[in-house]
Scaffold this active site. Structure first.
Site, mmCIF file in Angstrom:
data_model
loop_
_atom_site.group_PDB
_atom_site.id
_atom_site.type_symbol
_atom_site.label_atom_id
_atom_site.label_comp_id
_atom_site.label_asym_id
_atom_site.label_seq_id
_atom_site.Cartn_x
_atom_site.Cartn_y
_atom_site.Cartn_z
ATOM 1 N N ARG A 273 38.904 51.684 72.474
ATOM 2 C CA ARG A 273 40.181 51.111 72.905
ATOM 3 C C ARG A 273 39.984 49.746 73.551
ATOM 4 O O ARG A 273 40.843 48.868 73.458
ATOM 5 C CB ARG A 273 40.885 52.085 73.859
ATOM 6 C CG ARG A 273 41.436 53.320 73.105
ATOM 7 C CD ARG A 273 41.621 54.500 74.042
ATOM 8 N NE ARG A 273 42.322 55.629 73.421
ATOM 9 C CZ ARG A 273 41.740 56.567 72.670
ATOM 10 N NH1 ARG A 273 40.442 56.486 72.390
ATOM 11 N NH2 ARG A 273 42.435 57.586 72.188
ATOM 12 N N ARG B 44 33.631 72.466 62.793
ATOM 13 C CA ARG B 44 32.718 72.799 63.898
ATOM 14 C C ARG B 44 32.642 74.297 64.165
ATOM 15 O O ARG B 44 31.639 74.767 64.724
ATOM 16 C CB ARG B 44 33.120 72.034 65.163
ATOM 17 C CG ARG B 44 32.719 70.577 65.049
ATOM 18 C CD ARG B 44 32.949 69.798 66.315
ATOM 19 N NE ARG B 44 32.380 68.457 66.132
ATOM 20 C CZ ARG B 44 32.735 67.394 66.835
ATOM 21 N NH1 ARG B 44 33.651 67.486 67.782
ATOM 22 N NH2 ARG B 44 32.161 66.225 66.599
ATOM 23 N N ASP C 94 36.083 68.161 72.286
ATOM 24 C CA ASP C 94 34.796 67.778 71.692
ATOM 25 C C ASP C 94 33.629 68.613 72.224
ATOM 26 O O ASP C 94 32.494 68.446 71.774
ATOM 27 C CB ASP C 94 34.517 66.293 71.969
ATOM 28 C CG ASP C 94 35.450 65.399 71.170
ATOM 29 O OD1 ASP C 94 35.963 65.845 70.124
ATOM 30 O OD2 ASP C 94 35.695 64.256 71.609
ATOM 31 N N LYS D 194 33.082 56.975 74.611
ATOM 32 C CA LYS D 194 33.351 56.520 73.244
ATOM 33 C C LYS D 194 34.831 56.160 73.085
ATOM 34 O O LYS D 194 35.170 55.109 72.540
ATOM 35 C CB LYS D 194 32.932 57.615 72.255
ATOM 36 C CG LYS D 194 33.089 57.259 70.803
ATOM 37 C CD LYS D 194 32.112 58.042 69.941
ATOM 38 C CE LYS D 194 32.558 59.465 69.669
ATOM 39 N NZ LYS D 194 33.687 59.561 68.728
ATOM 40 N N SER D 195 35.707 57.032 73.560
ATOM 41 C CA SER D 195 37.156 56.785 73.394
ATOM 42 C C SER D 195 37.558 55.480 74.071
ATOM 43 O O SER D 195 38.318 54.675 73.516
ATOM 44 C CB SER D 195 37.956 57.926 74.021
ATOM 45 O OG SER D 195 37.713 59.107 73.333
HETATM 46 C C1 S3P Z 1 39.570 61.037 70.508
HETATM 47 C C2 S3P Z 1 40.378 62.125 70.416
HETATM 48 C C3 S3P Z 1 39.938 63.439 69.969
HETATM 49 C C4 S3P Z 1 38.428 63.576 69.961
HETATM 50 C C5 S3P Z 1 37.731 62.365 69.422
HETATM 51 C C6 S3P Z 1 38.118 61.125 70.197
HETATM 52 C C7 S3P Z 1 40.128 59.753 70.937
HETATM 53 O O1 S3P Z 1 40.397 63.658 68.651
HETATM 54 O O2 S3P Z 1 38.030 64.714 69.233
HETATM 55 O O3 S3P Z 1 36.317 62.520 69.526
HETATM 56 O O4 S3P Z 1 39.354 58.852 71.292
HETATM 57 O O5 S3P Z 1 41.360 59.625 70.933
HETATM 58 P P1 S3P Z 1 41.866 64.281 68.424
HETATM 59 O O6 S3P Z 1 42.745 63.427 69.199
HETATM 60 O O7 S3P Z 1 42.179 64.204 66.974
HETATM 61 O O8 S3P Z 1 41.753 65.683 68.919
#
Ligand code: S3P
Length: 736
Positions: A325, A645, A614, A320-321
């Site tokens: 991006r 959570r 996560d 997902k991240s």
């Molecule tokens: C993410 C960073 C995390 C994560 C989120 C995705 C990202 O959040 O919990 O699901 O893609 O940069 P935080 O950076 O606020 O911890």
């Protein structure tokens, strides 16, 4: 016997009668219609038990009254109902617009009565009248209820069960949003269909035209055979949202006209392709039971104990991240970026939609492939409306960084979960670069970003270990003069840094500090996205706790800033092999083989918390099944994710008989060991995809069925979770 009164025996009301008669014997139905012939027909067809000539008589003694008259008659019917309604009677309606109904009722009663539950069944047909009554009209259709905040819970429950009994799935939504959404998805298409047929029928040769009209005409105009009076009333009742929809459509049509006149083949092609892709996405979401029109989704998962191990070889969807991006950097790059392995989940789609709204052409996603026609660093256009980020915190926070550097103003909004999440962690450090960002009073969305600011690089020490905060700063820094350095309290995921380098942008890194100079350009590239280790985590734990399991997860991203889950499970004694390590487009990837193995409780090292941020919901499930105590601390960030959570898991696991205590920054879990079984019960996913999936895994080791409510947000990160879970042996059922 319960007593139902249906006021109005047209298609909608009479179909309810038919549906109830077909499915229940404990309802007695009274019907009211202005016309005698309709009343007689309804009795003759066995749709109602008693017919009445007056509203007062019809509603006497009723438990539930459904108002299903054309919108133009609502006012007079309501005034009679308010006069004669008995104290226990709950009233609902089936009107296609909701704000006008609420306005009408407030005009008559001063405030919304708690026993009135506005509703809208999204079903119909171009047929009308009592003759068209169809007992299955509502099966697998949605009904949206828009109760006000003071609505009586029992009244809402009664109306919900009334529609569920007819085979519908029920969602709740704010009335204003209902009207805005329906204006675009239902009212505008009807108006367009009526008008297209009207235009053709003005032609003297229309009989000939109709004779030769084929499937396209038939598909597009089927709804133009609907009841004109009903659609006149809807058009007037929801005029504001419909006008906005017509304006958007006219603008689009004018552009299309110009493109055709100019023979602009490329523009036409990209417009059609985008529409085709969006239509395909709609079909695939609909096939998965995801209803994108509503804010709150009603899917319920039920899981029973796994009778055999979790086995097989699967590939979970893309990270997902990295997916977010890829769209962001691809849009800002010069040239064509191609992506494979893209996560086709709602969160990543929200990012795509936002960039499309800023004029970027993005083709796909189509089986994980996306092509982004980059507009360059300064090529984004001002969106015409606020950008809606759905449930996605990553989209909203990273977008703040990009938008802080634009010449235009913008606004970001989100769903109810995102609207509660903290945004000052972004707006404050961005303001140090010179950005002007306004959050709502409590520091949550909507977020308003002022354009045309001059950003100046500086050194920022972030307060929270958050990759989202760091990434927002790095993205804003692309637009800042000089050098920006960001130092974080602990290392967090570094996909932004890696991907910037992949796009040929220099980033220097020294421990927990990343530095970047503004002003350079990004060069389009190809991105191969590995599977998301955060999605794989549910299966790593599932196979670890179900005896006889042997499962391989292929092509999983094992970036060192994401492998906290592997290290923690390893400390707990899990049997996980990392096979076939390789590098794919700047990100390390491997296949993970996991076999059942008894787990033991541990004190989770705090330095691993940001690297597994996560994964705690599913780790709490693993810890409940481990031998001995597991202590999680330093994880207060869990309180501000898609839900709190810590609280969501403490509440649910306690219901399921696990011994867990929440602490301000984590939890203490007294694991039950290898013979532990969760008790059965109903738990809430709290609008949080990872909570929903964590409880689904708990269901594999339970004594009785576990029901998890509110699971549809699973589609934000893992749209095919249910399919893959079943494929590996989860006894998992989904109901609307
Ligand atoms: C993410 C960073 C995390 C994560 C989120 C995705 C990202 O959040 O919990 O699901 O893609 O940069 P935080 O950076 O606020 O911890």
């Amino acid at each position: 016997m319960r007593r139902l009164t249906v006021i109005g025996l047209g298609l909608i009301g009479a179909s309810c009668c038919a549906a109830i008669k077909k499915r229940a014997t404990d309802w007695m139905i009274s019907g009211y219609s202005r016309t005698e012939a309709t009343r007689q027909q309804a009795v003759a067809r066995g749709l109602i038990d008693h017919s009445f000539e007056s509203v007062a008589d019809a509603i006497a003694g009723a438990d539930l009254v459904l108002v299903a008259v054309p919108m133009g008659q609502f006012s007079s019917i309501f005034s009679e109902i308010f006069q004669y309604r008995e104290i226990q009677t709950v009233v609902t309606d089936a009107g296609s617009t909701k704000e006008s109904v609420i306005r009408e009722i407030v005009a008559q009663c001063e405030k919304m009565p708690e026993w009135f539950v506005p509703g809208h069944p999204i079903a119909g047909s171009e047929q009308n009248g009592v003759d068209a009554a169809d007992p299955d009209l509502y099966v697998d259709h949605q009904v949206i209820l828009t109760p006000c905040s003071r609505a009586n819970a029992d009244a809402v429950e009664l109306v919900t069960s009334f529609w569920v009994l007819q085979g519908a799935s029920v969602s709740k939504m704010d009335a204003k949003r209902h009207d805005e959404v329906l204006a675009l998805t239902s009212h505008l298409p009807h108006i367009l269909a009526f008008n297209l047929v009207h235009v053709l029928s003005d032609d003297n040769a229309h009989l000939d035209i109709f004779r030769f009209a084929a499937g396209g005409f038939r598909d597009f105009t089927r709804i133009a055979a609907s009841d004109p009076a009903m659609w006149r009333d809807i058009s007037l009742a929801n005029h504001q949202s419909i006008l906005a929809g017509i304006d958007r459509f006219v603008e689009r049509l004018e552009k299309m006209r110009e493109a055709i006149a100019d023979a602009d083949a490329e523009w036409i092609m990209s417009s059609f392709e985008r529409a085709r892709d969006a239509r395909r996405l709609f079909s695939s979401l609909a096939d998965q039971g995801v209803h994108p029109v509503t804010d709150s989704h009603p899917s319920v998962f039920t899981v029973t104990e796994a009778q055999k191990g979790i086995t097989g070889k699967i590939r979970v969807p893309g990270d997902k991240s990295i997916s977010h991006r890829s769209i962001m950097l691809g849009s800002l790059a010069d040239g064509l970026t191609t992506v494979e392995g893209f996560l086709e989940g709602e969160d990543a789609i929200a990012t795509i939609k936002a960039f499309r709204d800023m004029g970027v052409q993005i083709d796909g996603p189509n089986e994980g492939c996306v092509t982004i026609h980059g507009v360059g660093r300064d090529g984004l256009k001002a969106p015409i409306a606020p950008l809606y980020m759905g449930n996605s915190g990553t989209s909203m926070r990273l977008m703040c960084g990009i938008l802080a550097g634009q010449s235009f103003d913008s606004e970001l909004t989100g769903d109810s979960s995102l609207s509660r999440r903290p945004m000052r962690r972004i707006s404050e450090p961005l303001s140090r670069l010179g950005a002007e960002i306004e959050t709502s009073v409590g520091g949550s969305p909507p977020v308003k970003i002022k354009g045309g600011r001059t950003l100046k690089g500086c050194h920022i020490y972030t307060q929270v270990a958050s990759a989202q905060v760091k990434s927002a700063m790095l993205l804003a820094a692309l637009y800042a003069e000089g050098k920006t350095s960001i130092t974080e309290p602990a290392p967090t995921r570094d996909h932004t840094e890696r991907m910037l380098q992949g796009f040929g942008y220099e980033v220097t890194r020294d421990g927990v500090t990343a530095s970047i100079f503004g002003g350079s350009r990004l060069k389009a590239c190809h991105i191969n996205i590995p599977s998301d280790i955060s999605s794989a985590a549910f299966f790593l734990v599932a196979a670890s706790i179900v005896p006889g399991s042997d499962l391989t997860l292929s092509h999983v991203g094992i970036n060192p800033t994401r492998v906290g889950i592997l290290e923690i499970l390893n400390l707990m004694g899990a049997d996980i092999e990392i096979l076939n390590r390789r590098d794919v487009g700047g990100e390390p990837v491997a296949d993970l083989r996991v076999r059942y193995g008894p787990l033991k409780g541990i004190k989770v090292p705090e330095n691993l918390v940001p690297l597994a941020i996560d994964e705690f919901p599913i780790l709490f499930v693993a810890a409940s099944c481990a031998e001995g105590e597991t202590c999680v601390s330093g994880a207060e960030e869990l309180r501000v994710k898609e839900s709190d959570r810590i609280q969501s898991m403490v509440d649910g696991l306690s219901i399921l008989g696990a011994a867990i205590e929440g602490t301000p920054d984590g939890a203490l879990i007294h694991g039950g060991g290898i013979d532990f079984r969760f008790s059965g019960g109903t738990v809430e996913a709290c609008e949080d995809h990872r909570i929903a999936m964590a409880f689904s895994v708990a269901g594999l080791v339970c004594r009785e069925t576990i029901t998890v409510n509110d699971c549809a947000n699973v589609a934000t990160s893992f749209p095919n979770f249910v399919g893959l879970a079943r494929e590996t042996g989860f006894p998992l059922m989904v109901s609307p």
